[in-house]
Design a protein around this motif. Structure first.
Motif, PDB file in Angstrom:
ATOM      1  N   THR A 240       0.826  -1.209   0.000  1.00 14.00           N
ATOM      2  CA  THR A 240       0.000   0.000   0.000  1.00 14.00           C
ATOM      3  C   THR A 240       0.863   1.263   0.000  1.00 14.00           C
ATOM      4  OG1 THR A 240      -0.139  -0.039   2.424  1.00 14.00           O
ATOM      5  CG2 THR A 240      -1.919  -1.113   1.195  1.00 14.00           C
ATOM      6  N   GLU A 241       2.141   1.128   0.278  1.00 14.08           N
ATOM      7  CA  GLU A 241       3.052   2.281   0.346  1.00 14.08           C
ATOM      8  C   GLU A 241       4.118   2.149  -0.732  1.00 14.08           C
ATOM      9  OE1 GLU A 241       4.175   5.110   0.312  1.00 14.08           O
ATOM     10  OE2 GLU A 241       3.945   5.655   2.418  1.00 14.08           O
ATOM     11  N   SER A 242       3.892   2.836  -1.867  1.00 19.68           N
ATOM     12  CA  SER A 242       4.801   2.730  -3.016  1.00 19.68           C
ATOM     13  C   SER A 242       6.214   3.181  -2.691  1.00 19.68           C
ATOM     14  CB  SER A 242       4.273   3.584  -4.180  1.00 19.68           C
ATOM     15  OG  SER A 242       2.939   3.290  -4.470  1.00 19.68           O
ATOM     16  N   LEU A 243       6.343   4.215  -1.845  1.00 13.88           N
ATOM     17  CA  LEU A 243       7.663   4.776  -1.578  1.00 13.88           C
ATOM     18  C   LEU A 243       8.567   3.830  -0.793  1.00 13.88           C
ATOM     19  CD1 LEU A 243       6.726   8.483  -0.756  1.00 13.88           C
ATOM     20  CD2 LEU A 243       7.637   7.540  -2.882  1.00 13.88           C
ATOM     21  N   ALA A 244       8.001   2.769  -0.226  1.00 16.47           N
ATOM     22  CA  ALA A 244       8.820   1.803   0.508  1.00 16.47           C
ATOM     23  C   ALA A 244       9.905   1.216  -0.386  1.00 16.47           C
ATOM     24  CB  ALA A 244       7.945   0.681   1.072  1.00 16.47           C
ATOM     25  N   TYR A 245       9.604   1.112  -1.691  1.00 17.65           N
ATOM     26  CA  TYR A 245      10.571   0.493  -2.593  1.00 17.65           C
ATOM     27  C   TYR A 245      11.638   1.462  -3.064  1.00 17.65           C
ATOM     28  CZ  TYR A 245       7.820  -3.608  -2.103  1.00 17.65           C
ATOM     29  OH  TYR A 245       7.183  -4.693  -1.541  1.00 17.65           O
ATOM     30  N   PRO A 380      11.746  -5.361  11.600  1.00 18.68           N
ATOM     31  CA  PRO A 380      11.990  -4.151  10.792  1.00 18.68           C
ATOM     32  C   PRO A 380      10.711  -3.659  10.130  1.00 18.68           C
ATOM     33  CG  PRO A 380      13.707  -5.779  10.405  1.00 18.68           C
ATOM     34  CD  PRO A 380      12.665  -6.466  11.238  1.00 18.68           C
ATOM     35  N   PHE A 381      10.545  -2.331  10.087  1.00 24.27           N
ATOM     36  CA  PHE A 381       9.345  -1.739   9.505  1.00 24.27           C
ATOM     37  C   PHE A 381       9.755  -0.567   8.632  1.00 24.27           C
ATOM     38  CE2 PHE A 381      10.246   0.280  13.535  1.00 24.27           C
ATOM     39  CZ  PHE A 381      10.020   1.634  13.309  1.00 24.27           C
ATOM     40  N   PHE A 382       8.777  -0.022   7.889  1.00 24.52           N
ATOM     41  CA  PHE A 382       9.084   1.113   7.020  1.00 24.52           C
ATOM     42  C   PHE A 382       8.623   2.416   7.665  1.00 24.52           C
ATOM     43  CE2 PHE A 382       7.963   3.891   3.318  1.00 24.52           C
ATOM     44  CZ  PHE A 382       9.268   4.275   3.060  1.00 24.52           C
ATOM     45  N   ASN A 383       7.386   2.835   7.447  1.00 24.19           N
ATOM     46  CA  ASN A 383       6.932   4.090   8.067  1.00 24.19           C
ATOM     47  C   ASN A 383       5.681   3.919   8.928  1.00 24.19           C
ATOM     48  OD1 ASN A 383       4.922   3.863   6.170  1.00 24.19           O
ATOM     49  ND2 ASN A 383       5.371   5.762   5.079  1.00 24.19           N
ATOM     50  N   GLU A 384       5.320   2.670   9.239  1.00 22.05           N
ATOM     51  CA  GLU A 384       4.195   2.381  10.128  1.00 22.05           C
ATOM     52  C   GLU A 384       4.625   1.365  11.166  1.00 22.05           C
ATOM     53  OE1 GLU A 384       0.086   2.317   8.001  1.00 22.05           O
ATOM     54  OE2 GLU A 384       1.530   1.570   6.526  1.00 22.05           O
ATOM     55  N   PHE A 385       3.987   1.419  12.336  1.00 16.17           N
ATOM     56  CA  PHE A 385       4.338   0.480  13.400  1.00 16.17           C
ATOM     57  C   PHE A 385       3.166   0.379  14.373  1.00 16.17           C
ATOM     58  CE2 PHE A 385       5.801   4.718  14.454  1.00 16.17           C
ATOM     59  CZ  PHE A 385       5.289   4.927  15.731  1.00 16.17           C
TER      60      PHE A 385
END
Length: 444
Positions: A240-245, A380-385
């Motif tokens: 759901t979060e394109s910028l993660a890549y 490990p996570f990206f921008n949600e937790f």
């Protein structure tokens, strides 16, 4: 007045031209029992200026995100949009729902879609991408249908319980009427999809894993690819979060056969939850199975580049009864926005923005822990937790919305009943240190 309705003289002339006596005669084929006899229950007509005032009053009742500090993600993210993007997309020639069947008059539109497809394949590490899906949920459901059609010996699709809850509902809506079944893969205590549970499943046509998952945690896609290969089934990933890549290994490098994603983060405003941008990409071996619009580049008689719709079956456009998909529209405007955004920020920009997202989320999680929140997962996570909130947080959260214009996470209990008092927080590049410090101070 910008809108002038037909006069009675206009109406009489049109009726005479087509040879009927009244407007009612246009509807003779509709049975009387189905016609509304009385007046409609709607307000009286307003003048243009009265209508403008009424609509402004309605709009003022909404909360404008730009006036609020938002720490909510869960599929729709508050990102900075470069000013050049809304400026360029406001050009009138981009605002069309027309599907470019006629390449001789559609080269600009076709090239725009082609450039979008190219950038998406580079972002996701896939061979081919389409440009026709409404959101991640519909794209993911199409992937499930492709897997079920490819494997005629199975009637089930395995989907991680950490795929966005709304997307799981959409998959069910798509596949159940066709006699297929969705089975959910449970999660582990670490907030990840259970690989052992998937390995024990039989009779499945494919597996769908979201990474980062709904909790924001990063899944080991290579491990799921190995299981999919052992079972000879399609491996589907979603996000759901394109910028993660901008930071993570892309799905293609992890062996994904099909990828479904949400492109809202690529320059598209949240706008109360939609419209979004469904991304669908696949490997070359599956290109003839992908639904929707696909633009190819070729050479014309003069040797110049030319663009044309290619590979898509005509059944999806004009013979709906034989279509493999109900996707027959062109999500061109939002695809163009995403292409403009990606071209504006570039590869280095995508990576830097992704790094800011991750760093802000790490900082927010740390100061919330110091404020009395309990860290739930060490993954490990990206921008949600996910955090477990202290007693009384629900009321504090409601007060924060009213008094401080702060949205502090979303309650996970409605989606996962076992996670009472657990909230999902998000921090993007728009979350300033002052905003995050204020949030932690207010919820102590």
């Amino acid at each position: 007045m910008r809108y002038l309705p037909h006069t009675q003289e206009d109406i009489d002339q049109m009726l005479a031209k087509i040879g009927i006596a009244s407007l009612d005669d246009l509807f003779k084929t509709i049975p009387d029992a189905l016609k509304t006899k009385g007046p409609l229950n709607i307000p009286e007509a307003l003048s243009e200026w009265d209508l403008d005032a009424y609509m402004e009053a309605l709009a003022s009742a909404n909360i404008a995100c730009k006036n609020y500090k938002c720490f909510i993600g869960a599929g729709s993210y508050d990102h900075f949009i470069p000013a050049i993007v809304p400026y360029l997309i406001s050009r009138s020639e981009f605002a069309t729902a027309y599907t470019p069947y006629q390449p001789e008059v559609s080269q600009g539109t076709l090239q725009g879609i082609y450039e979008f497809q190219t950038m998406i394949t580079e972002l996701l590490g896939m061979d081919i991408a389409t440009a026709s899906h409404y959101d991640c949920g519909t794209a993911l459901a199409e992937c499930a249908l492709i897997a079920l059609r490819k494997n005629k010996n199975a009637n089930k699709i395995a989907v991680s319980s950490l795929v966005h809850p709304s997307h799981r509902q959409i998959i069910n809506t798509y596949i159940t009427p066709s006699g297929y079944e969705m089975v959910e893969i449970p999660r582990t205590p670490a907030g990840l999809t259970d690989t052992a549970a998937l390995a024990a499943m039989d009779g499945i046509a494919g597996v769908a894993i979201q990474s980062p998952n709904f909790f924001g945690n990063i899944e080991d896609l290579a491990a799921f690819k190995a299981i999919a290969e052992a079972k000879d089934i399609l491996f589907i990933t979603s996000f759901t979060e394109s910028l993660a890549y901008g930071l993570l290994k892309n799905p293609g490098s992890c062996g994904a056969d099909l990828v479904a994603g949400e492109g809202q983060s690529l320059g598209i405003a949240k706008t109360f939850g939609g419209p979004g941008l469904g991304l669908l990409a696949g490997s070359k071996k599956l290109m003839r199975n992908l639904p929707g619009r696909l633009v190819g580049r070729t050479k014309d008689a003069n040797g110049d580049d030319g663009y044309v719709l290619t590979l898509a079956t005509r059944e999806q456009h004009i013979r709906r009864g034989k279509a493999s998909s109900n996707i027959c529209s062109n999500n061109g405007l939002n695809a163009m926005i995403a292409a403009m955004y990606l071209a504006t920020v570039g590869k280095i920009g995508i990576r830097e923005i992704a790094q800011q997202n991750h760093d802000n989320a790490v900082y927010l999680k740390d100061i919330l822990r110091k404020a009395g929140f309990e860290s739930v997962f060490d993954t490990p996570f990206f921008n949600e937790f996910v955090v477990k909130v202290p007693e009384g947080f629900s009321q504090k959260r409601a007060d924060l919305i009213r008094s401080q214009c702060i949205f502090a996470g979303i309650d996970l209990e409605p989606y996962y009943p076992e996670l009472k008092d657990h909230y999902l927080f998000c921090a993007t590049e728009k979350a300033s240190k002052n905003d995050m410090d204020q949030l932690a101070k207010e919820v102590q």
